[in-house]
Design an enzyme around this catalytic site. Structure first.
Site, PDB file in Angstrom:
ATOM      1  N   TYR A  10      -7.346  14.180  -9.086  1.00 40.22           N
ATOM      2  CA  TYR A  10      -6.323  13.546  -9.846  1.00 40.22           C
ATOM      3  C   TYR A  10      -5.555  14.457 -10.472  1.00 40.22           C
ATOM      4  CZ  TYR A  10      -4.655  10.172 -13.330  1.00 40.22           C
ATOM      5  OH  TYR A  10      -3.817   9.450 -14.128  1.00 40.22           O
ATOM      6  N   ALA A  11      -5.924  15.788 -11.150  1.00 39.60           N
ATOM      7  CA  ALA A  11      -4.963  16.656 -11.778  1.00 39.60           C
ATOM      8  C   ALA A  11      -4.041  17.130 -10.672  1.00 39.60           C
ATOM      9  CB  ALA A  11      -6.072  17.784 -12.486  1.00 39.60           C
ATOM     10  N   ALA A  12      -4.679  17.497  -9.580  1.00 30.99           N
ATOM     11  CA  ALA A  12      -3.919  18.361  -8.618  1.00 30.99           C
ATOM     12  C   ALA A  12      -2.778  17.352  -8.104  1.00 30.99           C
ATOM     13  CB  ALA A  12      -4.683  18.754  -7.338  1.00 30.99           C
ATOM     14  N   SER A  13      -3.355  16.064  -8.050  1.00 30.10           N
ATOM     15  CA  SER A  13      -1.953  15.091  -7.704  1.00 30.10           C
ATOM     16  C   SER A  13      -1.027  14.781  -8.717  1.00 30.10           C
ATOM     17  CB  SER A  13      -2.553  13.633  -7.112  1.00 30.10           C
ATOM     18  OG  SER A  13      -3.320  13.069  -8.375  1.00 30.10           O
ATOM     19  N   LYS A  14      -1.342  14.765  -9.886  1.00 27.92           N
ATOM     20  CA  LYS A  14      -0.321  14.747 -10.923  1.00 27.92           C
ATOM     21  C   LYS A  14       0.289  15.949 -11.183  1.00 27.92           C
ATOM     22  CE  LYS A  14      -1.274  10.429 -11.735  1.00 27.92           C
ATOM     23  NZ  LYS A  14      -0.326   9.428 -11.277  1.00 27.92           N
ATOM     24  N   ASN A  34       4.452   4.226 -10.547  1.00 31.83           N
ATOM     25  CA  ASN A  34       3.602   4.210 -11.512  1.00 31.83           C
ATOM     26  C   ASN A  34       2.020   3.983 -10.873  1.00 31.83           C
ATOM     27  OD1 ASN A  34       2.313   3.388 -14.355  1.00 31.83           O
ATOM     28  ND2 ASN A  34       1.751   1.586 -12.992  1.00 31.83           N
ATOM     29  N   ASN A  65       0.851  -1.204  -0.022  1.00 32.95           N
ATOM     30  CA  ASN A  65       0.091  -0.007  -0.141  1.00 32.95           C
ATOM     31  C   ASN A  65       0.984   1.002   0.014  1.00 32.95           C
ATOM     32  OD1 ASN A  65      -1.694   2.005   0.540  1.00 32.95           O
ATOM     33  ND2 ASN A  65      -2.649   1.299   2.516  1.00 32.95           N
ATOM     34  N   VAL A  66       1.129   1.753  -1.028  1.00 34.04           N
ATOM     35  CA  VAL A  66       1.894   2.833  -1.312  1.00 34.04           C
ATOM     36  C   VAL A  66       1.754   4.295  -0.343  1.00 34.04           C
ATOM     37  CG1 VAL A  66       2.764   2.211  -3.752  1.00 34.04           C
ATOM     38  CG2 VAL A  66       0.847   3.814  -3.274  1.00 34.04           C
ATOM     39  N   SER A  81       0.522  12.714 -15.588  1.00 34.18           N
ATOM     40  CA  SER A  81      -0.788  12.659 -16.638  1.00 34.18           C
ATOM     41  C   SER A  81      -0.868  14.147 -17.504  1.00 34.18           C
ATOM     42  CB  SER A  81      -1.918  12.234 -15.759  1.00 34.18           C
ATOM     43  OG  SER A  81      -3.238  12.529 -16.822  1.00 34.18           O
TER      44      SER A  81
END
Length: 246
Positions: free
Chosen positions: A154-158, A89, A62-63, A141
């Site tokens: 998702y966009a914030a994390s990437k 990844n 679990n990363v 991404s």
């Protein structure tokens, strides 16, 4: 072979892009640690790839949990004697428009996609520093570069992954460690299988190459950045998106 006897940890390695990368790296002579939370898929794919003659070891992780990551790295070193390459990844999505996004979903994506990258990289770093060389490949991404409606988390994390990549590239270059990122576009993974084919066709029409990426397309980019061919590439974000944002 480009990765002969190199030890590579690939997170999210039991499915999709990560699985394609595990096989591609093994084809080039790497000893691969397939790290994933999905132990059923991991054990299955480990056996399939071993039956093909590849040196693959599945380790559940679990990363987002630091103790789990520390155990992953410890087990990898015990199995193979060291680490040369880390491919961050692993990632998740919990999509929703801003007005309807559950704060718990927002935080879960950040925990995996940001904290997971930090945890794995910091845990592996001592082994790369000891060798005075190594390769770290992070997965961003196109959503992290350009944003995307319905993907605030998702966009914030990437986007954060890009920031970490560039910061680490500046810190670690003098230590002989290459740090780069890959920014995939729309890719045919399990998530896409649930999208109506009509919508997939619309997505494809937005891309210069008129098709979605295959997992191997992204895996080949990882391979380039993991190999000696990219030794003078540092802090770069390689967009593998078929020309969607030209």
């Amino acid at each position: 072979m480009r990765l002969q006897d190199q030890v590579a940890i690939i997170t999210g390695g039991a499915n999709g892009i990560g699985l394609a990368a595990c096989e591609r790296f093994a084809q080039e002579g790497a000893k691969v640690v397939m790290a994933d939370f999905d132990d059923k898929a991991g054990n299955k794919q480990q056996q399939i790839l071993r039956d093909k003659g590849y040196d693959i070891t599945f380790i559940q992780v679990n990363v987002a949990d630091r103790e789990s990551v520390n155990q992953l790295v410890s087990n990898a070193v015990e199995a193979y004697g060291g680490i040369d390459i880390l491919v961050n990844n692993a990632g998740i999505t919990r999509d929703a428009m801003l007005a309807k996004m559950d704060p718990a979903d927002f935080q879960e994506v950040l925990n995996v996609n940001i904290n997971g990258v930090f945890n794995c990289t910091q845990a592996v770093l001592p082994y790369l520093l000891e060798k005075g060389k190594g390769k770290i490949i992070n997965t961003s991404s196109v959503s992290g570069v350009y944003g995307n409606a319905g993907q605030t988390n998702y966009a914030a994390s990437k986007a954060a992954v890009i920031g970490m990549t560039k910061s680490w590239a500046k810190e670690l270059g003098r230590k002989g460690i290459n740090v780069n990122a890959v920014s995939p576009g729309f890719t045919r993974t399990a998530m896409v299988e649930n999208i109506p084919e009509k919508l997939v066709a619309q997505m494809s029409s937005m891309i210069a190459l008129q098709r979605l990426a295959l997992p191997i397309d992204i895996a080949n980019a990882y391979l380039f950045l993991a190999s000696s061919e990219s030794d003078y590439v540092q802090g770069h974000v390689l967009q593998v998106d078929g020309g969607i944002m030209m």
